[in-house]
Design an enzyme around this catalytic site. Structure first.
Site, PDB file in Angstrom:
ATOM      1  N   ASN A 103      95.173  57.844  32.561  1.00  0.00           N
ATOM      2  CA  ASN A 103      95.894  57.039  33.553  1.00  0.00           C
ATOM      3  C   ASN A 103      96.799  57.967  34.341  1.00  0.00           C
ATOM      4  OD1 ASN A 103      96.958  54.660  34.840  1.00  0.00           O
ATOM      5  ND2 ASN A 103      98.793  54.883  33.594  1.00  0.00           N
ATOM      6  N   HIS A 124     100.456  57.900  36.326  1.00  0.00           N
ATOM      7  CA  HIS A 124     101.661  57.084  36.441  1.00  0.00           C
ATOM      8  C   HIS A 124     102.628  57.796  37.392  1.00  0.00           C
ATOM      9  CE1 HIS A 124     104.707  54.214  35.292  1.00  0.00           C
ATOM     10  NE2 HIS A 124     105.548  55.209  35.138  1.00  0.00           N
TER      11      HIS A 124
END
Ligand code: GRF
Length: 216
Positions: A110, A112
């Site tokens: 991911n 972020h």
């Protein structure tokens, strides 16, 4: 060269990080190939770009399901059908269940928009400005059951200026996101970066930097 790692990118909107991964993966020696771009929103702008590049796309509308796991089971079926080995979340705005995270343990990244472990969650740029921090940035990490946690693969730091608005700061961070996500995916796909406990180590080149400091 050895077979490239088959990657799916999950998006919900603009998809600029997805574009940076697709563009990086065009290089002959890049260790990953993007085989699927999947969105939970039919109107996600990024889908058109992926289609245009000849990449398979799919939409699974979360609103059509009564619970999160039912939605994720359909996502999972699509990922399996495309022979996906690694998942990259890129602005995918759904909270994932423990079940789904477990399917992709050590195989899901991911990005972020903050220097984790600071500023987990939403509105990171607004919160950084409100706190008056002088350095902000972005993080690529493996996904763990806890949100915006998990072993860190790469980070980029940018200065926070007195004149910054959330939008100006977001733009400075985003420019770096587009650099560290392709870097992180390359290292994970090639097997150079591996999880060791709660950290990521680069075995072949232990001191190879996985941090960018603006302007780089
Ligand atoms: C990025 O800021 C990313 O860090 C966050 O959501 C945003 C997605 O932007 N997770 P885009 O869709 O990749 O342009």
């Amino acid at each position: 060269m050895t077979a490239k790692t088959r990657v799916a990118i999950l998006i919900s909107g603009r998809g600029s990080n997805m574009r940076s991964l697709v563009d990086a993966a065009r290089a002959e020696n890049y260790p990953a190939e993007i085989v699927l771009v999947l969105s939970n929103k039919a109107e996600a702008e990024g889908l058109a770009f992926a289609k245009d590049r000849g990449i398979a796309t799919a939409v699974v509308d979360h609103k059509a399901f009564s619970d999160r796991e039912a939605f994720e089971r359909v996502l999972q079926a699509k990922l399996v059908a495309h022979g996906v080995e690694l998942v990259c979340l890129a602005g995918f705005m759904r909270v994932l269940t423990g079940w789904f995270v477990e399917q992709w343990r050590g195989k899901m990244l991911n990005i972020h928009p903050a220097l984790l472990p600071s500023y987990r969650g939403l509105h990171t740029h607004e919160r950084a400005l409100a706190d008056g921090v002088k350095i902000h940035g972005a993080t690529v990490h493996f996904v763990s059951p806890e949100m915006d946690a998990g072993p860190i693969v790469a980070q980029a730091a940018v200065p926070v200026l007195d004149s910054d608005t959330p939008a100006a700061l977001a733009a400075r961070v985003l420019e770096q996101e587009h650099k560290i996500y392709p870097l992180a995916l390359s290292r994970v796909a090639s097997g150079a970066a591996r999880i060791e406990g709660s950290c990521v180590r680069t075995e072949e080149e232990p001191d190879a930097p996985a941090a960018l400091i603006w302007p780089a």
